[in-house]
Design an enzyme around this catalytic site. Structure first.
Site, PDB file in Angstrom:
ATOM      1  NE  ARG A 187      34.136  -4.004   6.030  1.00  0.00           N
ATOM      2  CZ  ARG A 187      35.306  -4.145   5.525  1.00  0.00           C
ATOM      3  NH1 ARG A 187      35.317  -4.215   4.131  1.00  0.00           N
ATOM      4  NH2 ARG A 187      36.281  -3.865   6.191  1.00  0.00           N
ATOM      5  CB  THR A 188      30.547   0.079  10.471  1.00  0.00           C
ATOM      6  OG1 THR A 188      30.976  -1.330  10.766  1.00  0.00           O
ATOM      7  CG2 THR A 188      29.684   0.513  11.533  1.00  0.00           C
ATOM      8  CG  HIS A 243      29.876  -3.870  15.536  1.00  0.00           C
ATOM      9  ND1 HIS A 243      28.774  -3.093  14.940  1.00  0.00           N
ATOM     10  CD2 HIS A 243      30.687  -4.063  14.602  1.00  0.00           C
ATOM     11  CE1 HIS A 243      29.358  -2.609  13.998  1.00  0.00           C
ATOM     12  NE2 HIS A 243      30.487  -2.994  13.663  1.00  0.00           N
ATOM     13  NE  ARG A 245      33.409   1.045  14.421  1.00  0.00           N
ATOM     14  CZ  ARG A 245      33.630   0.102  13.595  1.00  0.00           C
ATOM     15  NH1 ARG A 245      34.767   0.008  12.624  1.00  0.00           N
ATOM     16  NH2 ARG A 245      32.531  -0.808  13.072  1.00  0.00           N
ATOM     17  CE  LYS A 260      40.956  22.918  19.172  1.00  0.00           C
ATOM     18  NZ  LYS A 260      40.061  23.908  19.032  1.00  0.00           N
TER      19      LYS A 260
END
Ligand code: NCD
Length: 312
Positions: A57-58, A135, A107, A86
């Site tokens: 959703r986000t 959030h 995120r 890496k």
């Protein structure tokens, strides 16, 4: 107020007035979010989605918001596909990304990563979830859902149920609700209570907070029940997770003694905490909540990236 060029790494970065303005602008954005009207204030803008943790959703609602506003996205949806594999540092990745895009949505599993990204970037950074930290944009859409249902964010009684220890959505939301003068009733399984420093934070903004481990009792008084998933991925010890897994579930019988206007919210994904039978009841607000992500993120992006005016 101007949100132009600002980082949004925590809900504390926004004043009450700023939150109210974003929500007012989000309400006007609804027809644009639905696609029945068109507006392109982000034409020629690029927004980077730097997602180093799973998201449905986000990320998709942020991307939908950018597209609806006429902008373009650069997307990292899988950390494994980047040079972090890496050994590149997050700082370097973000610094480079900030020269490719006009804003960065991040995120990441580490708490504090959004602040680090904001230091690395000379473009605005929006936190889409940093570990068990914050959030803030989820909180904005949670507040939009409550406001749509009750016409106010003050004087509500909101039950926060579930993983209050690791749940970043409740960490941001509890703070905002306390600031707006709503009352919080906390209900969590053993070991997943709201951490002490978060409680202190709520006290500092005059939050009225109580505990009610018995869900049925908690629900009776409430205007909203905010259910969360146990954040399995944040447990250090799998056996601790197993002890609490499945320890609460909202079904029609739990809601039998609720106020008729109670709304059930959930940031989603749900993992068994809300029985599907609840979807059929007038209490279910979680899919509306998921939709409101789009107009709310449109309003925020339009403000941060320059113009919140509509037209065109
Ligand atoms: C939440 C999250 O990622 O913190 N999901 C979301 O953003 N809608 C809640 C969760 O994963 O349980």
């Amino acid at each position: 107020m101007s949100l132009h060029g600002r980082d949004i790494t925590s809900i504390r970065d926004l004043s009450r007035e700023e939150i109210e303005e974003i929500l007012a602008s989000a309400r006007k954005m609804i027809p644009y979010a639905e696609g029945s009207k068109v507006v392109h204030p982000l034409a020629e803008k690029i927004v980077a989605m730097a997602f180093f943790e799973p998201s449905t959703r986000t990320r998709l609602s942020f991307e939908a918001a950018v597209h609806r506003l006429g902008g373009n996205c650069l997307t990292i949806a899988d950390a494994g596909a980047t040079s972090l594999r890496k050994g590149e540092s997050l700082y370097d990745t973000i610094r480079m990304l900030s020269s490719y895009a006009d804003a960065i949505v991040i995120r990441h599993p580490n708490e504090g990563s959004a602040r680090l990204a904001a230091r690395a970037s000379d473009r605005p950074v929006i936190n889409a979830g940093d570990g068990a930290g914050q959030h803030p944009t989820q909180t904005l859409l949670d507040l939009a859902t409550l406001h749509e249902a009750f016409g106010t964010l003050t004087g509500l009684k909101v039950v926060l149920l579930g993983d209050l220890k690791y749940g970043r959505t409740v960490h941001s939301l509890a703070y905002a609700l306390a600031e707006f003068g709503s009352e919080l009733i906390l209900s969590s399984p053993r070991g997943l209570a709201l951490p002490e420093e978060r409680r202190e934070e709520l006290k500092r903004v005059g939050g009225r907070v109580s505990e009610q481990p018995d869900i049925r009792k908690a629900v009776q008084e409430a205007d909203a029940l905010y259910v969360t998933r146990i954040q399995k991925e944040r447990f250090v010890d799998e056996s601790e997770y197993r002890e609490v897994a499945g320890s609460y579930r909202i079904d029609a019988s739990v809601l039998a003694s609720a106020k008729p206007r109670l709304i059930v919210m959930h940031p989603l994904p749900r993992a068994g905490e809300i029985a599907p039978e609840v979807d059929q009841t007038p209490h279910a607000a979680y899919f509306r909540q998921a939709f409101l992500a789009v107009p709310v993120r449109m309003a925020l992006l339009a403000s941060v990236l320059g113009s919140s005016r509509r037209g065109g």
